[in-house]
Write a protein that holds these residues in place. Structure first.
Motif, PDB file in Angstrom:
ATOM      1  N   UNK A 150      29.073  53.039  -4.857  1.00  0.00           N
ATOM      2  CA  UNK A 150      28.364  53.805  -5.938  1.00  0.00           C
ATOM      3  C   UNK A 150      27.277  53.103  -6.688  1.00  0.00           C
ATOM      4  N   UNK A 151      26.110  53.882  -6.643  1.00  0.00           N
ATOM      5  CA  UNK A 151      24.958  53.290  -7.497  1.00  0.00           C
ATOM      6  C   UNK A 151      24.156  54.596  -7.770  1.00  0.00           C
ATOM      7  N   UNK A 152      23.067  54.591  -8.643  1.00  0.00           N
ATOM      8  CA  UNK A 152      22.274  55.810  -8.867  1.00  0.00           C
ATOM      9  C   UNK A 152      20.736  55.450  -8.889  1.00  0.00           C
ATOM     10  N   UNK A 153      20.018  56.281  -8.197  1.00  0.00           N
ATOM     11  CA  UNK A 153      20.402  57.595  -7.894  1.00  0.00           C
ATOM     12  C   UNK A 153      21.458  57.794  -6.399  1.00  0.00           C
ATOM     13  N   UNK A 154      22.188  58.470  -6.425  1.00  0.00           N
ATOM     14  CA  UNK A 154      22.981  58.490  -5.126  1.00  0.00           C
ATOM     15  C   UNK A 154      22.221  58.498  -3.914  1.00  0.00           C
ATOM     16  N   UNK A 157      24.672  63.414 -21.388  1.00  0.00           N
ATOM     17  CA  UNK A 157      24.603  62.063 -21.535  1.00  0.00           C
ATOM     18  C   UNK A 157      24.417  61.562 -22.850  1.00  0.00           C
ATOM     19  N   UNK A 158      23.286  62.265 -23.795  1.00  0.00           N
ATOM     20  CA  UNK A 158      23.151  61.716 -25.027  1.00  0.00           C
ATOM     21  C   UNK A 158      24.631  61.944 -25.817  1.00  0.00           C
ATOM     22  N   UNK A 159      25.150  63.195 -25.443  1.00  0.00           N
ATOM     23  CA  UNK A 159      26.369  63.307 -26.283  1.00  0.00           C
ATOM     24  C   UNK A 159      27.469  62.001 -25.983  1.00  0.00           C
ATOM     25  N   UNK A 160      27.455  61.694 -24.698  1.00  0.00           N
ATOM     26  CA  UNK A 160      28.364  60.565 -24.414  1.00  0.00           C
ATOM     27  C   UNK A 160      28.004  59.328 -25.153  1.00  0.00           C
ATOM     28  N   UNK A 178      32.828  52.800 -16.663  1.00  0.00           N
ATOM     29  CA  UNK A 178      33.007  54.151 -16.712  1.00  0.00           C
ATOM     30  C   UNK A 178      31.645  54.759 -16.344  1.00  0.00           C
ATOM     31  N   UNK A 179      31.829  55.992 -15.886  1.00  0.00           N
ATOM     32  CA  UNK A 179      30.713  56.756 -15.489  1.00  0.00           C
ATOM     33  C   UNK A 179      30.286  57.757 -16.395  1.00  0.00           C
ATOM     34  N   UNK A 180      29.063  57.619 -16.855  1.00  0.00           N
ATOM     35  CA  UNK A 180      28.719  58.724 -17.880  1.00  0.00           C
ATOM     36  C   UNK A 180      28.301  59.855 -17.273  1.00  0.00           C
ATOM     37  N   UNK A 181      28.179  61.163 -17.954  1.00  0.00           N
ATOM     38  CA  UNK A 181      28.210  62.441 -17.147  1.00  0.00           C
ATOM     39  C   UNK A 181      27.361  62.491 -16.200  1.00  0.00           C
ATOM     40  N   UNK A 182      25.916  62.045 -16.218  1.00  0.00           N
ATOM     41  CA  UNK A 182      25.296  62.269 -14.936  1.00  0.00           C
ATOM     42  C   UNK A 182      25.492  61.414 -13.636  1.00  0.00           C
ATOM     43  N   UNK A 183      26.363  60.347 -13.823  1.00  0.00           N
ATOM     44  CA  UNK A 183      26.889  59.552 -13.078  1.00  0.00           C
ATOM     45  C   UNK A 183      26.535  58.168 -12.908  1.00  0.00           C
ATOM     46  N   UNK A 241      36.363  60.898 -19.866  1.00  0.00           N
ATOM     47  CA  UNK A 241      35.621  60.005 -19.110  1.00  0.00           C
ATOM     48  C   UNK A 241      36.032  59.585 -18.137  1.00  0.00           C
ATOM     49  N   UNK A 242      35.386  59.674 -16.865  1.00  0.00           N
ATOM     50  CA  UNK A 242      35.997  58.798 -15.626  1.00  0.00           C
ATOM     51  C   UNK A 242      35.739  57.438 -15.804  1.00  0.00           C
ATOM     52  N   UNK A 243      37.018  56.838 -15.875  1.00  0.00           N
ATOM     53  CA  UNK A 243      37.216  55.199 -16.100  1.00  0.00           C
ATOM     54  C   UNK A 243      37.412  54.658 -14.436  1.00  0.00           C
ATOM     55  N   UNK A 244      36.315  54.046 -14.121  1.00  0.00           N
ATOM     56  CA  UNK A 244      36.231  53.435 -12.655  1.00  0.00           C
ATOM     57  C   UNK A 244      37.109  52.475 -12.420  1.00  0.00           C
ATOM     58  N   UNK A 245      37.116  51.188 -13.162  1.00  0.00           N
ATOM     59  CA  UNK A 245      38.035  50.160 -13.226  1.00  0.00           C
ATOM     60  C   UNK A 245      38.094  49.427 -14.436  1.00  0.00           C
ATOM     61  N   UNK A 246      39.007  48.561 -14.654  1.00  0.00           N
ATOM     62  CA  UNK A 246      39.520  47.918 -15.897  1.00  0.00           C
ATOM     63  C   UNK A 246      40.338  48.535 -16.729  1.00  0.00           C
ATOM     64  N   UNK A 247      40.500  48.022 -18.002  1.00  0.00           N
ATOM     65  CA  UNK A 247      40.220  46.863 -18.554  1.00  0.00           C
ATOM     66  C   UNK A 247      40.823  45.558 -17.648  1.00  0.00           C
TER      67      UNK A 247
END
Length: 322
Positions: free
Chosen positions: A313-317, A27-30, A263-268, A244-250
């Motif tokens: 989708x939300x976190x935590x799942x 996540x930090x790298x992202x 987008x979703x960062x590595x932890x979701x 990186x997972x692009x969920x929707x857009x631009x």
């Protein structure tokens, strides 16, 4: 004539969000290498990050955890006296309070409290202003917080929380933070599907939408603002290049009119880049713009249908029962 709807202005702005991650290094790298935030400092459990024109030490506190989602949301008060007024209002509200806590690398002591759905908020005044750590970070223009490179976001813009009862969350925001609603979704069944709040003249700094997943205290997304739409188009290519997972857009939202990319960062955790243009709410008697269920079924501003994961989708799942 309409009565004034402007908030108390006891709170200056949304200051920071603590995001939890169970994949801290990734996540930090992202957030630093890909998303474009800058690392102000780090301790054993957290990294303190900011966009290039955030004046405070950090606007995102990324914390190592065994789960994802939001740790807390921080608002900066307009003055020490305003902080005291808000604390008294919160203590009298009947909502759950955690009391005073010590600050961290980015700010002084803060008063913590909780909405009915498990999201923890804090308000503070004493803060740490960002100072360039080396000459490469020092802005050439004195009215800019720091230098920038690439296509990183400029500042923290807003976050979106999930709640089972948006109307009750609205009461919490108006009572405890002195927020006002600028836009909202009214469903056919009488429930409020979503509210967009502000504590100042920004169009919104926090949104709350209805929880459809059965979870509690969940995060929908955190958003940083870019200077222009072109920054978001370039970022889409950067995300694509880095897997990186692009969920929707631009694309462009109907509600609030922001140009967006999710987008979703590595932890979701879901994160957004957005450009709101020049929109401000200057009218002291602004009345909420009401979107109907029929309006929302038309999709986004230019007809893009809202992707299904955006509702679920939300976190935590939410853990599925076996």
């Amino acid at each position: 004539m309409p009565e004034p709807t402007n908030p108390s202005f006891d709170l200056a702005h949304l200051g920071h969000v603590e995001m939890l991650t169970d994949r801290f290094d990734e996540s930090l790298d992202f957030f630093t290498r890909v998303y474009g935030l800058k690392l102000s400092g780090q301790d054993e459990n957290s990294a303190y990050l900011r966009a290039w024109d955030d004046y405070e030490y950090h606007s995102l506190k990324l914390t190592r955890s065994d789960r994802t989602g939001v740790g807390h949301i921080g608002y900066r008060a307009a003055s020490p006296e305003a902080l005291d007024r808000r604390v008294k209002a919160i203590e009298a509200s009947g909502y759950k309070t955690h009391g005073w806590v010590e600050g961290d690398q980015g700010h002084g002591r803060a008063f913590r409290f909780e909405d009915p759905f498990g999201h923890v908020f804090e308000i503070y005044y004493d803060t740490v202003w960002y100072e360039a750590q080396d000459e490469a970070e020092r802005a050439a223009l004195k009215n800019t917080a720091s230098a920038f490179t690439g296509a990183p976001p400029r500042r923290l813009d807003h976050l979106n929380l999930l709640a089972e009862d948006v109307a009750e969350f609205r009461r919490f925001m108006e009572t405890c933070l002195g927020s006002r609603v600028t836009e909202m979704i009214q469903l056919n069944n009488g429930r409020i599907g979503g509210c967009w709040f502000t504590v100042n003249n920004k169009t919104y700094d926090l949104a709350c939408t209805e929880e459809h997943g059965g979870g509690a205290g969940r995060l929908h997304h955190v958003t940083y603002a870019t200077d222009q739409r072109e920054d978001i188009l370039r970022a889409a290519d950067i995300f694509l290049q880095n897997g990186v997972h692009i969920e929707t857009g631009p694309h462009k939202h109907a509600v609030q009119g922001t140009f967006f990319l999710y987008v979703w960062e590595p932890a979701g955790n879901r994160v957004e880049l957005a450009n709101a243009g020049a929109r401000l709410i200057l009218a002291p008697d602004w009345q909420p713009v009401i979107w109907t269920e029929t309006d929302r079924k038309k999709g986004q501003a230019w007809g893009l249908k809202t992707i299904e994961t955006f509702h679920t989708h939300g976190t935590p799942p939410v853990q599925k029962k076996g």
